[in-house]
Scaffold this motif. Structure first.
Motif, PDB file in Angstrom:
ATOM      1  N   PRO A 197      -2.623  11.484   6.124  1.00 49.69           N
ATOM      2  CA  PRO A 197      -2.605  11.261   5.031  1.00 49.69           C
ATOM      3  C   PRO A 197      -1.358  11.149   4.244  1.00 49.69           C
ATOM      4  CG  PRO A 197      -2.706  13.235   5.492  1.00 49.69           C
ATOM      5  CD  PRO A 197      -3.041  12.677   6.653  1.00 49.69           C
ATOM      6  N   THR A 198      -0.930   9.225   4.472  1.00 51.14           N
ATOM      7  CA  THR A 198       1.137   8.731   4.383  1.00 51.14           C
ATOM      8  C   THR A 198       0.761   7.457   4.426  1.00 51.14           C
ATOM      9  OG1 THR A 198       2.808   9.389   6.425  1.00 51.14           O
ATOM     10  CG2 THR A 198       0.915   9.047   7.172  1.00 51.14           C
ATOM     11  N   SER A 199       1.201   6.810   4.212  1.00 48.84           N
ATOM     12  CA  SER A 199       2.105   5.588   4.348  1.00 48.84           C
ATOM     13  C   SER A 199       0.898   4.509   5.647  1.00 48.84           C
ATOM     14  CB  SER A 199       3.643   4.865   4.954  1.00 48.84           C
ATOM     15  OG  SER A 199       4.022   5.815   5.324  1.00 48.84           O
ATOM     16  N   THR A 200       1.345   3.434   5.444  1.00 48.64           N
ATOM     17  CA  THR A 200       0.456   2.336   6.252  1.00 48.64           C
ATOM     18  C   THR A 200       0.781   1.970   8.070  1.00 48.64           C
ATOM     19  OG1 THR A 200       1.396   0.385   4.400  1.00 48.64           O
ATOM     20  CG2 THR A 200       0.259  -0.029   6.868  1.00 48.64           C
ATOM     21  N   GLN A 201       1.970   2.479   8.694  1.00 46.10           N
ATOM     22  CA  GLN A 201       1.378   2.068   9.769  1.00 46.10           C
ATOM     23  C   GLN A 201       0.942   2.850  10.812  1.00 46.10           C
ATOM     24  OE1 GLN A 201       2.058  -0.896  10.636  1.00 46.10           O
ATOM     25  NE2 GLN A 201       3.034  -1.133   8.566  1.00 46.10           N
ATOM     26  N   PRO A 202       1.467   4.619  10.350  1.00 50.32           N
ATOM     27  CA  PRO A 202       0.697   5.586  10.789  1.00 50.32           C
ATOM     28  C   PRO A 202      -0.664   5.396  11.228  1.00 50.32           C
ATOM     29  CG  PRO A 202       2.374   6.417   9.750  1.00 50.32           C
ATOM     30  CD  PRO A 202       2.246   5.141   9.167  1.00 50.32           C
ATOM     31  N   ASN A 203      -1.834   4.164  10.175  1.00 48.34           N
ATOM     32  CA  ASN A 203      -3.148   4.902   9.845  1.00 48.34           C
ATOM     33  C   ASN A 203      -2.905   3.608  11.394  1.00 48.34           C
ATOM     34  OD1 ASN A 203      -4.056   6.845   7.968  1.00 48.34           O
ATOM     35  ND2 ASN A 203      -2.221   6.207   6.725  1.00 48.34           N
ATOM     36  N   ARG A 204      -2.560   2.200  10.692  1.00 51.10           N
ATOM     37  CA  ARG A 204      -2.358   0.819  10.988  1.00 51.10           C
ATOM     38  C   ARG A 204      -2.760   1.797  13.397  1.00 51.10           C
ATOM     39  NH1 ARG A 204      -3.947  -0.317   7.371  1.00 51.10           N
ATOM     40  NH2 ARG A 204      -2.642  -2.463   6.302  1.00 51.10           N
ATOM     41  N   MET A 205      -1.750   2.892  13.120  1.00 52.44           N
ATOM     42  CA  MET A 205      -2.015   3.254  14.529  1.00 52.44           C
ATOM     43  C   MET A 205      -3.356   3.806  15.134  1.00 52.44           C
ATOM     44  SD  MET A 205       1.386   2.296  15.508  1.00 52.44           S
ATOM     45  CE  MET A 205       0.768   0.873  15.527  1.00 52.44           C
ATOM     46  N   PHE A 206      -3.580   4.475  13.887  1.00 49.56           N
ATOM     47  CA  PHE A 206      -4.995   5.195  14.251  1.00 49.56           C
ATOM     48  C   PHE A 206      -6.158   3.950  14.740  1.00 49.56           C
ATOM     49  CE2 PHE A 206      -3.379   8.720  13.343  1.00 49.56           C
ATOM     50  CZ  PHE A 206      -4.286   9.841  14.002  1.00 49.56           C
ATOM     51  N   VAL A 207      -6.086   2.593  14.217  1.00 48.18           N
ATOM     52  CA  VAL A 207      -6.764   1.648  13.593  1.00 48.18           C
ATOM     53  C   VAL A 207      -6.704   1.002  15.360  1.00 48.18           C
ATOM     54  CG1 VAL A 207      -7.325  -0.967  13.197  1.00 48.18           C
ATOM     55  CG2 VAL A 207      -7.077   0.972  11.506  1.00 48.18           C
TER      56      VAL A 207
END
Length: 211
Positions: A148-158
């Motif tokens: 639940p945060t900004s863009t790049q950490p979620n891109r890392m999960f992708v």
């Protein structure tokens, strides 16, 4: 069936919630877990005397962005400002289910007029491509961010199923590179070809094609 699939395309777009993009598609198909307009936040979360702002269908191009740091999102989902020392932005001790009550309150801290902006989604006719896709194909209506945060950490999960503890757009860490293996390493090792296409290097919005 799997041997008939020749190409998989994964399109990754910028941060948007399900309710913002597809919530009003419930008006086309009541089976979709979307919105009705009864949903609301109070201007001051937890204050029953505070004005209620209901969810509407007036979304247009959103500029500037609502807050999407982990501190901002913590306040949006719990209704309380984030305090340093909380072990995780994803959890609040003693709260089993986030009330999702602080979107209006947090938006008011970002910019005047933002509370009314964030409490809106796109009506189907405003996003005709999505509207037709919803009419013709299946819709997954349970969207959750990996972090639940900004863009790049979620891109890392992708790309690698973990952000390796990253909870912000930390340019220094991203430029240095995180240590985990990615899906691209696995594809290469298995002898599969792939391509990555992006619009802006800074935003890292990839179109991943696996063949």
């Amino acid at each position: 069936m799997a041997d008939k699939i020749k190409t998989v395309v994964v399109l990754v777009q910028e941060n948007r919630s399900f309710d913002h993009m597809l919530g009003w598609m419930k008006s086309l198909n009541p089976e979709i877990d979307g919105v009705t307009g009864a949903e609301f936040n109070r201007a001051n979360a937890g204050d029953e005397a505070s004005p209620a702002i209901h969810f509407g269908d007036g979304s247009q191009y959103v500029d500037p962005d609502p807050g999407h740091s982990f501190q901002a999102i913590y306040e949006q989902v719990y209704g309380d400002p984030y305090t340093w020392g909380v072990t995780s932005p994803a959890t609040k001790p003693g709260v089993a289910s986030p009330p999702m009550s602080g979107f209006v309150q947090e938006a008011g801290k970002e910019r005047p007029g933002m509370p009314a902006t964030v409490m809106n989604g796109f009506r189907p006719d405003a996003v005709p491509v999505y509207r037709e896709l919803v009419r013709e194909f299946a819709v997954c209506d349970r969207w959750f961010a990996s972090v639940p945060t900004s863009t790049q950490p979620n891109r890392m999960f992708v790309h690698s199923a973990t952000s390796h503890g990253l909870v912000s757009n930390d340019g220094k860490m991203l430029r240095a590179g995180l240590p985990q293996r990615t899906i691209f390493d696995a594809l290469h090792d298995a002898g599969h070809s792939f391509g990555v296409y992006y619009q802006f290097p800074r935003a890292l919005r990839p179109l991943l094609q696996l063949t």
